[in-house]
Design a protein around this motif. Structure first.
Motif, mmCIF file in Angstrom:
data_model
loop_
_atom_site.group_PDB
_atom_site.id
_atom_site.type_symbol
_atom_site.label_atom_id
_atom_site.label_comp_id
_atom_site.label_asym_id
_atom_site.label_seq_id
_atom_site.Cartn_x
_atom_site.Cartn_y
_atom_site.Cartn_z
ATOM 1 N N LYS A 5 0.865 -1.177 0.000
ATOM 2 C CA LYS A 5 0.000 0.000 0.000
ATOM 3 C C LYS A 5 0.901 1.228 0.000
ATOM 4 O O LYS A 5 1.665 1.442 0.945
ATOM 5 C CB LYS A 5 -0.914 0.015 1.227
ATOM 6 C CG LYS A 5 -1.841 1.203 1.249
ATOM 7 C CD LYS A 5 -2.777 1.155 2.434
ATOM 8 C CE LYS A 5 -3.718 2.336 2.411
ATOM 9 N NZ LYS A 5 -4.605 2.328 3.575
ATOM 10 N N VAL A 7 0.945 4.821 0.578
ATOM 11 C CA VAL A 7 0.074 5.738 1.308
ATOM 12 C C VAL A 7 -0.106 7.066 0.584
ATOM 13 O O VAL A 7 -1.240 7.506 0.363
ATOM 14 C CB VAL A 7 0.625 5.982 2.731
ATOM 15 C CG1 VAL A 7 -0.219 6.986 3.489
ATOM 16 C CG2 VAL A 7 0.730 4.678 3.485
ATOM 17 N N LYS A 10 -2.082 6.711 -2.521
ATOM 18 C CA LYS A 10 -3.390 6.080 -2.310
ATOM 19 C C LYS A 10 -3.606 4.934 -3.298
ATOM 20 O O LYS A 10 -4.661 4.818 -3.933
ATOM 21 C CB LYS A 10 -4.514 7.111 -2.407
ATOM 22 C CG LYS A 10 -4.434 8.167 -1.332
ATOM 23 C CD LYS A 10 -5.560 9.162 -1.442
ATOM 24 C CE LYS A 10 -5.500 10.116 -0.290
ATOM 25 N NZ LYS A 10 -5.054 11.427 -0.589
ATOM 26 N N GLU A 12 -2.768 0.568 -3.952
ATOM 27 C CA GLU A 12 -2.345 -0.723 -3.426
ATOM 28 C C GLU A 12 -2.052 -1.631 -4.618
ATOM 29 O O GLU A 12 -2.852 -1.715 -5.549
ATOM 30 C CB GLU A 12 -3.450 -1.324 -2.563
ATOM 31 C CG GLU A 12 -3.016 -2.550 -1.802
ATOM 32 C CD GLU A 12 -4.057 -2.997 -0.809
ATOM 33 O OE1 GLU A 12 -4.649 -4.073 -1.026
ATOM 34 O OE2 GLU A 12 -4.283 -2.272 0.180
ATOM 35 N N LYS A 56 5.472 2.149 7.098
ATOM 36 C CA LYS A 56 4.501 2.513 8.130
ATOM 37 C C LYS A 56 3.925 1.293 8.830
ATOM 38 O O LYS A 56 3.617 1.351 10.008
ATOM 39 C CB LYS A 56 3.378 3.345 7.517
ATOM 40 C CG LYS A 56 3.901 4.496 6.705
ATOM 41 C CD LYS A 56 3.589 5.866 7.003
ATOM 42 C CE LYS A 56 2.537 6.369 7.814
ATOM 43 N NZ LYS A 56 2.919 7.596 8.521
ATOM 44 N N LYS A 57 3.769 0.185 8.086
ATOM 45 C CA LYS A 57 3.279 -1.076 8.654
ATOM 46 C C LYS A 57 3.939 -2.225 7.912
ATOM 47 O O LYS A 57 4.176 -2.143 6.718
ATOM 48 C CB LYS A 57 1.761 -1.206 8.503
ATOM 49 C CG LYS A 57 0.955 -0.274 9.354
ATOM 50 C CD LYS A 57 -0.525 -0.528 9.191
ATOM 51 C CE LYS A 57 -1.333 0.486 9.998
ATOM 52 N NZ LYS A 57 -2.763 0.383 9.726
ATOM 53 N N ASP A 97 2.613 -8.335 3.240
ATOM 54 C CA ASP A 97 1.932 -7.048 3.110
ATOM 55 C C ASP A 97 2.669 -5.951 3.866
ATOM 56 O O ASP A 97 3.096 -6.143 5.015
ATOM 57 C CB ASP A 97 0.498 -7.149 3.636
ATOM 58 C CG ASP A 97 -0.363 -8.088 2.805
ATOM 59 O OD1 ASP A 97 0.085 -8.537 1.733
ATOM 60 O OD2 ASP A 97 -1.493 -8.370 3.240
ATOM 61 N N GLU A 99 2.915 -1.320 4.224
ATOM 62 C CA GLU A 99 2.381 0.008 3.954
ATOM 63 C C GLU A 99 3.566 0.952 3.908
ATOM 64 O O GLU A 99 4.372 0.975 4.838
ATOM 65 C CB GLU A 99 1.416 0.401 5.076
ATOM 66 C CG GLU A 99 0.555 1.570 4.771
ATOM 67 C CD GLU A 99 -0.525 1.756 5.827
ATOM 68 O OE1 GLU A 99 -0.485 2.810 6.507
ATOM 69 O OE2 GLU A 99 -1.381 0.863 5.971
ATOM 70 N N GLU A 101 5.358 4.875 2.852
ATOM 71 C CA GLU A 101 5.279 6.293 2.504
ATOM 72 C C GLU A 101 6.509 6.611 1.662
ATOM 73 O O GLU A 101 7.638 6.463 2.128
ATOM 74 C CB GLU A 101 5.255 7.170 3.743
ATOM 75 C CG GLU A 101 5.197 8.650 3.425
ATOM 76 C CD GLU A 101 5.231 9.525 4.659
ATOM 77 O OE1 GLU A 101 5.758 10.642 4.560
ATOM 78 O OE2 GLU A 101 4.743 9.078 5.716
#
Length: 115
Positions: A5, A7, A10, A12, A56-57, A97, A99, A101
């Motif tokens: 993803k 971020v 926006k 994925e 971020k994740k 998976d 996330e 930036e």
């Protein structure tokens, strides 16, 4: 298949397990390089540190930092307050998976940023 993803964008996208994060971003037209570094960068050789991203994740779903990446970190390129979450996309393999930036700002005074 792992999902990334992005971020800021926006978006994925899916990728193969073990695929290089920089290569996935380029394939998907995700801009990793700020300003002049769009043209002047090391082409994925871990020399310029301009393809840095903030995970971020899902940091546990990425490869361990390479020797070149650790060397860049030791030289203070990531002295911004989130050193443990910052990676060079050219040195990061995606195993699950995450996330991300893209183009996080440098924080020259070393205080935390981005919540």
């Amino acid at each position: 298949m792992p999902k990334i993803k992005f971020v800021r964008e926006k978006r994925e996208v899916e990728c193969e397990a073990g695929e290089n994060l920089r290569k996935v971003a380029i394939r998907e037209d995700i801009e990793l390089y700020p300003g002049i570094h769009k043209v002047l960068n090391c082409r994925g050789l871990a020399q310029c540190a301009e393809c840095r991203v903030l995970i971020k994740k899902g940091m546990e779903n990425t490869s361990k930092p390479s020797l070149m990446e650790r060397a860049r970190t030791a030289m203070g390129f990531f002295n911004i307050g989130h050193e443990d979450e910052m990676r060079l996309s050219c040195q990061t393999k995606v195993n699950g998976d995450i996330e991300v930036e893209t183009q996080p700002e440098f924080n020259w005074v070393g205080t935390a940023f981005g919540g």
